[in-house]
Design a protein around this motif. Structure first.
Motif, short mmCIF file in Angstrom:
data_model
loop_
_atom_site.label_atom_id
_atom_site.label_comp_id
_atom_site.label_asym_id
_atom_site.label_seq_id
_atom_site.Cartn_x
_atom_site.Cartn_y
_atom_site.Cartn_z
N ARG A 85 0.94 -1.12 -0.15
CA ARG A 85 -0.13 0.00 0.18
C ARG A 85 0.91 1.03 0.00
O ARG A 85 0.43 2.24 -0.62
CB ARG A 85 -1.03 -0.05 1.50
CG ARG A 85 -2.21 -0.88 0.96
CD ARG A 85 -3.18 -0.61 2.09
NE ARG A 85 -2.53 -0.90 3.54
CZ ARG A 85 -2.95 -2.02 4.14
NH1 ARG A 85 -3.56 -2.76 3.66
NH2 ARG A 85 -2.35 -2.14 5.32
N ARG A 86 1.80 1.10 0.72
CA ARG A 86 2.72 2.49 1.01
C ARG A 86 3.50 2.61 -0.65
O ARG A 86 3.74 3.67 -0.92
CB ARG A 86 3.78 2.36 1.83
CG ARG A 86 3.14 2.41 3.32
CD ARG A 86 4.04 2.39 4.51
NE ARG A 86 3.33 2.85 5.58
CZ ARG A 86 3.72 2.11 6.99
NH1 ARG A 86 4.73 1.26 7.02
NH2 ARG A 86 3.00 2.26 7.86
N LEU A 87 4.10 1.46 -1.23
CA LEU A 87 4.52 1.75 -2.40
C LEU A 87 3.46 2.07 -3.51
O LEU A 87 3.86 2.95 -4.29
CB LEU A 87 5.11 0.23 -3.09
CG LEU A 87 6.40 -0.45 -2.13
CD1 LEU A 87 6.79 -1.44 -2.59
CD2 LEU A 87 7.50 0.94 -2.32
N GLU A 88 2.39 1.76 -3.47
CA GLU A 88 1.33 2.40 -4.35
C GLU A 88 1.20 3.61 -4.26
O GLU A 88 1.07 4.35 -5.20
CB GLU A 88 0.12 1.31 -4.14
CG GLU A 88 0.10 0.09 -4.78
CD GLU A 88 -1.31 -0.76 -4.70
OE1 GLU A 88 -2.08 -0.05 -3.56
OE2 GLU A 88 -1.51 -1.97 -4.97
N GLY A 89 0.92 4.22 -2.90
CA GLY A 89 0.58 5.51 -2.73
C GLY A 89 1.91 6.46 -2.64
O GLY A 89 2.01 7.84 -2.43
N GLY A 90 3.41 5.72 -2.88
CA GLY A 90 4.17 6.61 -2.63
C GLY A 90 4.52 7.64 -3.95
O GLY A 90 5.29 8.74 -3.71
N GLY A 91 3.82 7.65 -5.12
CA GLY A 91 4.14 8.54 -6.29
C GLY A 91 3.10 9.77 -6.06
O GLY A 91 3.02 10.48 -7.13
N GLN A 92 2.23 9.61 -5.12
CA GLN A 92 1.30 10.80 -5.24
C GLN A 92 1.98 12.19 -4.83
O GLN A 92 2.59 12.20 -3.80
CB GLN A 92 0.21 10.61 -4.03
CG GLN A 92 -0.44 9.42 -4.34
CD GLN A 92 -1.46 9.16 -3.28
OE1 GLN A 92 -1.41 9.53 -2.29
NE2 GLN A 92 -2.52 8.30 -3.45
N ALA A 93 1.91 13.29 -5.68
CA ALA A 93 2.28 14.64 -5.51
C ALA A 93 1.48 15.21 -4.23
O ALA A 93 2.41 15.72 -3.40
CB ALA A 93 2.42 15.34 -6.82
N ALA A 94 0.47 15.41 -4.37
CA ALA A 94 -0.24 16.12 -3.43
C ALA A 94 -1.14 15.20 -2.59
O ALA A 94 -2.19 14.71 -3.33
CB ALA A 94 -1.38 17.23 -4.16
N GLY A 95 -0.79 14.96 -1.59
CA GLY A 95 -1.37 14.00 -0.48
C GLY A 95 -2.60 14.83 0.43
O GLY A 95 -2.65 15.92 0.28
N PRO A 96 -3.25 13.85 1.12
CA PRO A 96 -4.16 14.57 2.27
C PRO A 96 -3.13 15.09 3.08
O PRO A 96 -2.09 15.26 3.24
CB PRO A 96 -4.91 13.29 2.81
CG PRO A 96 -4.11 12.15 2.39
CD PRO A 96 -3.10 12.39 1.16
N ALA A 97 -3.91 15.87 4.11
CA ALA A 97 -3.27 16.44 5.22
C ALA A 97 -2.74 15.70 6.13
O ALA A 97 -2.66 14.59 6.24
CB ALA A 97 -4.27 17.54 5.72
N PRO A 98 -1.36 16.36 6.64
CA PRO A 98 -0.83 15.33 7.76
C PRO A 98 -1.89 14.78 8.85
O PRO A 98 -1.41 13.62 9.20
CB PRO A 98 0.24 16.27 8.37
CG PRO A 98 0.17 17.50 7.16
CD PRO A 98 -0.92 17.57 6.75
N GLU A 99 -2.49 15.47 9.32
CA GLU A 99 -3.45 15.00 10.24
C GLU A 99 -4.15 13.84 9.64
O GLU A 99 -4.29 12.68 10.37
CB GLU A 99 -4.49 15.97 10.94
CG GLU A 99 -3.65 17.03 11.77
CD GLU A 99 -3.52 18.10 10.58
OE1 GLU A 99 -3.97 18.34 9.41
OE2 GLU A 99 -2.64 18.93 10.92
#
Length: 79
Positions: A19-33
């Motif tokens: 899951r982390r590898l799949e989501g690693g390429g996202q430029a703009a992600g959700p807020a840190p919280e």
């Protein structure tokens, strides 16, 4: 060696890494919280899955022990 790799890939840790590898390429992600909450929820879900498997295993063990304890009483000869 292949079965060990299959077990590791199918484990909660392997799924988490995927899951982390799949989501690693996202430029703009959700807020840190929100990311922190998502991480906590994923950790809790993994823990619940592990506990559910452990509980199912314990239920099987208890049933097995109960059958072992019950069988000698049923097989006693009547003399």
């Amino acid at each position: 060696m292949i079965p060990v790799a299959a077990i590791l890939v199918d484990s909660p840790l392997g799924r988490s890494v995927a899951r982390r590898l799949e989501g690693g390429g996202q430029a703009a992600g959700p807020a840190p919280e929100l990311r922190d909450l998502q991480r906590k929820v994923e950790a809790l879900e993994t823990e619940i899955e592990d506990l559910s498997r452990a509980l199912a295993g314990m239920r099987d063990e208890v049933q097995f022990v109960q059958r072992l304890l019950e069988d000698p009483h049923k097989k006693k000869p009547t003399t």
